[in-house]
Design a protein around this motif. Structure first.
Motif, PDB file in Angstrom:
ATOM      1  N   ASN A  47       0.887  -1.163   0.000  1.00  0.00           N
ATOM      2  CA  ASN A  47       0.000   0.000   0.000  1.00  0.00           C
ATOM      3  C   ASN A  47       0.920   1.206   0.000  1.00  0.00           C
ATOM      4  O   ASN A  47       1.500   1.560   1.025  1.00  0.00           O
ATOM      5  CB  ASN A  47      -0.900  -0.014   1.246  1.00  0.00           C
ATOM      6  N   PHE A  50       2.715   5.095   2.441  1.00  0.00           N
ATOM      7  CA  PHE A  50       3.284   4.860   3.753  1.00  0.00           C
ATOM      8  C   PHE A  50       4.773   5.201   3.737  1.00  0.00           C
ATOM      9  O   PHE A  50       5.635   4.329   3.862  1.00  0.00           O
ATOM     10  CB  PHE A  50       3.058   3.376   4.090  1.00  0.00           C
ATOM     11  N   GLU A  54       6.949   2.830   1.643  1.00  0.00           N
ATOM     12  CA  GLU A  54       6.508   2.740   0.247  1.00  0.00           C
ATOM     13  C   GLU A  54       5.669   3.957  -0.066  1.00  0.00           C
ATOM     14  O   GLU A  54       4.737   4.276   0.664  1.00  0.00           O
ATOM     15  CB  GLU A  54       5.693   1.458  -0.050  1.00  0.00           C
ATOM     16  N   PHE A  87      -4.425  -1.208   2.076  1.00  0.00           N
ATOM     17  CA  PHE A  87      -3.655  -2.008   3.036  1.00  0.00           C
ATOM     18  C   PHE A  87      -4.386  -3.300   3.391  1.00  0.00           C
ATOM     19  O   PHE A  87      -3.776  -4.375   3.448  1.00  0.00           O
ATOM     20  CB  PHE A  87      -3.346  -1.196   4.303  1.00  0.00           C
ATOM     21  N   ALA A 104       4.819  -4.204   3.462  1.00  0.00           N
ATOM     22  CA  ALA A 104       4.121  -2.922   3.595  1.00  0.00           C
ATOM     23  C   ALA A 104       4.285  -2.346   4.992  1.00  0.00           C
ATOM     24  O   ALA A 104       3.328  -1.868   5.590  1.00  0.00           O
ATOM     25  CB  ALA A 104       2.637  -3.128   3.287  1.00  0.00           C
ATOM     26  N   GLY A 105       5.508  -2.421   5.519  1.00  0.00           N
ATOM     27  CA  GLY A 105       5.680  -1.992   6.905  1.00  0.00           C
ATOM     28  C   GLY A 105       4.701  -2.763   7.769  1.00  0.00           C
ATOM     29  O   GLY A 105       4.131  -2.233   8.716  1.00  0.00           O
ATOM     30  N   MET A 106       4.510  -4.037   7.405  1.00  0.00           N
ATOM     31  CA  MET A 106       3.456  -4.814   8.053  1.00  0.00           C
ATOM     32  C   MET A 106       3.948  -5.434   9.357  1.00  0.00           C
ATOM     33  O   MET A 106       4.969  -6.100   9.396  1.00  0.00           O
ATOM     34  CB  MET A 106       2.933  -5.903   7.125  1.00  0.00           C
ATOM     35  N   THR A 107       3.187  -5.198  10.399  1.00  0.00           N
ATOM     36  CA  THR A 107       3.507  -5.707  11.730  1.00  0.00           C
ATOM     37  C   THR A 107       3.131  -7.171  11.857  1.00  0.00           C
ATOM     38  O   THR A 107       2.064  -7.582  11.405  1.00  0.00           O
ATOM     39  CB  THR A 107       2.703  -4.904  12.773  1.00  0.00           C
ATOM     40  N   ARG A 112      -2.727 -12.041  12.478  1.00  0.00           N
ATOM     41  CA  ARG A 112      -2.298 -12.240  11.086  1.00  0.00           C
ATOM     42  C   ARG A 112      -1.628 -13.590  10.906  1.00  0.00           C
ATOM     43  O   ARG A 112      -1.716 -14.191   9.833  1.00  0.00           O
ATOM     44  CB  ARG A 112      -1.370 -11.095  10.656  1.00  0.00           C
ATOM     45  N   GLN A 155      -5.578   4.362   9.853  1.00  0.00           N
ATOM     46  CA  GLN A 155      -5.710   3.756   8.522  1.00  0.00           C
ATOM     47  C   GLN A 155      -6.367   2.388   8.693  1.00  0.00           C
ATOM     48  O   GLN A 155      -5.937   1.574   9.525  1.00  0.00           O
ATOM     49  CB  GLN A 155      -4.346   3.590   7.834  1.00  0.00           C
ATOM     50  N   THR A 158      -4.944  -1.386   9.873  1.00  0.00           N
ATOM     51  CA  THR A 158      -3.587  -1.353  10.420  1.00  0.00           C
ATOM     52  C   THR A 158      -3.632  -1.685  11.909  1.00  0.00           C
ATOM     53  O   THR A 158      -4.701  -1.706  12.525  1.00  0.00           O
ATOM     54  CB  THR A 158      -2.958   0.045  10.260  1.00  0.00           C
ATOM     55  N   THR A 159      -2.466  -1.895  12.485  1.00  0.00           N
ATOM     56  CA  THR A 159      -2.441  -2.173  13.917  1.00  0.00           C
ATOM     57  C   THR A 159      -2.933  -0.958  14.703  1.00  0.00           C
ATOM     58  O   THR A 159      -3.533  -1.119  15.767  1.00  0.00           O
ATOM     59  CB  THR A 159      -1.039  -2.601  14.385  1.00  0.00           C
ATOM     60  N   ASP A 200       2.130   4.477  12.640  1.00  0.00           N
ATOM     61  CA  ASP A 200       3.542   4.109  12.789  1.00  0.00           C
ATOM     62  C   ASP A 200       4.431   5.350  12.812  1.00  0.00           C
ATOM     63  O   ASP A 200       4.157   6.340  12.125  1.00  0.00           O
ATOM     64  CB  ASP A 200       3.960   3.190  11.644  1.00  0.00           C
TER      65      ASP A 200
HETATM   66  N1  ARG Z   1       2.507  -1.428  10.808  1.00  0.00           N
HETATM   67  C1  ARG Z   1       1.108  -1.240  10.654  1.00  0.00           C
HETATM   68  C2  ARG Z   1       0.409  -2.561  10.401  1.00  0.00           C
HETATM   69  O1  ARG Z   1       0.996  -3.536  10.098  1.00  0.00           O
HETATM   70  C3  ARG Z   1       0.770  -0.272   9.522  1.00  0.00           C
HETATM   71  C4  ARG Z   1       1.276  -0.646   8.196  1.00  0.00           C
HETATM   72  C5  ARG Z   1       0.677   0.226   7.096  1.00  0.00           C
HETATM   73  N2  ARG Z   1       1.391   0.036   5.879  1.00  0.00           N
HETATM   74  C6  ARG Z   1       1.088   0.619   4.712  1.00  0.00           C
HETATM   75  N3  ARG Z   1       1.853   0.366   3.684  1.00  0.00           N
HETATM   76  N4  ARG Z   1       0.055   1.404   4.629  1.00  0.00           N
HETATM   77  O2  ARG Z   1      -0.779  -2.627  10.489  1.00  0.00           O
END
Ligand code: ARG
Length: 264
Positions: A47, A50, A54, A87, A104-107, A112, A155, A158-159, A200
């Motif tokens: 996504n 961010f 990205e 996302f 995607a900076g995904m936690t 998950r 968002q 997201t976490t 984040d």
């Molecule tokens: N780290 C958070 C999550 O995993 C937010 C990640 C949002 N990343 C993005 N590309 N919009 O939920």
């Protein structure tokens, strides 16, 4: 389209298995000659809203994840494309085989892990709270105070969304407003439509720098690990993960992070 990708993935998996068999056996058999392109293409679902992980620079998606993803594909001798989506569409794209992996900076979260596998973590993230200067909210604890009733922008999926929903909205301490992009939540904050944004830390810094009158609270809401997600038991996981681990070990990942995040 969906069918095509599935077919492609199946072909790819057979190819990956053949390659690994040849690799293990040290065998003399040449792979059968074929007109197919030699390398498969890794499709990264993300996504791209961010920064600095990205985001768009003109028509190109750039950022830490975009560069690490490309470095992984290069290391594996594979092609690389990025698919931009909401996302909360990333995990479904990965589990349905439309994308090879999600980055995607995904936690990494317990939830998950019920639907995807994660790589080794390549970065830390911190959920922080952005408020308007002079806000009555001065610490994360203020969100949890008895009788609190804040409107929190996040968002979707997201976490920041999950924690605010579980910890605060479901406890009757807040209302959560969900936006497609973090930047839209921040815009709502500048317009006084929400009282704070949970997001984040690195995108938070960029959004605060781009808007007058916003600050990030000193206290952290949560500390997290970012990782790449894969369909459960995907053939690709081990390959991509070992490429990632090598890129972490040889300093490539840190160099990419340093290029986008200046040390304070
Ligand atoms: N780290 C958070 C999550 O995993 C937010 C990640 C949002 N990343 C993005 N590309 N919009 O939920």
């Amino acid at each position: 389209m969906k069918k095509f990708m599935k077919g492609l993935l199946a072909t790819t998996m057979v190819f990956a298995m053949m390659t690994s068999l040849v690799g293990c056996g040290g065998g003399s058999e040449e792979p059968a000659a074929t007109d197919e392109p030699a390398a498969e293409t890794l499709i990264m679902a993300t996504n791209a809203a961010f920064p600095p992980y990205e985001f768009y620079e003109g028509d190109a998606i750039v950022g830490i994840d975009a560069e690490v993803g490309k470095a992984i594909a290069d290391k594996l001798g594979m092609g690389f494309t990025i698919e931009d989506m909401e996302f909360d569409a990333i995990i479904p794209a990965v589990t349905s085989g439309k994308a090879s992996f999600g980055m995607a900076g995904m936690t990494v979260t317990e939830e998950r892990l019920n639907s995807v596998d994660f790589s080794t973590s390549y970065a830390k993230g911190v959920q922080v709270v952005i408020v308007a200067e002079g806000s009555a909210i001065t610490t994360v604890d203020d969100l949890f105070a008895d009788g609190a009733s804040h409107v929190i922008g996040v968002q979707t999926g997201t976490t920041g969304d999950l924690y605010s929903t579980w910890d605060l909205e479901e406890a009757g301490l807040a209302t959560v407003e969900r936006f497609n992009k973090g930047a839209d939540a921040v815009l709502a904050l500048t317009q006084g439509k929400v009282d704070c944004v949970v997001i984040d830390n690195e995108p938070a810094k960029e959004f605060v720098a781009a808007n007058e009158g916003l600050v990030i609270l000193d206290t952290e809401y949560a500390v997290e690990d970012y990782a790449i997600c894969f369909a459960k038991d995907s053939e690709l996981t081990a390959q991509v993960n070992s490429a990632l681990e090598e890129l972490i070990a040889d300093g490539t990942v840190q160099a990419i992070i340093d290029k986008y995040i200046s040390a304070e």
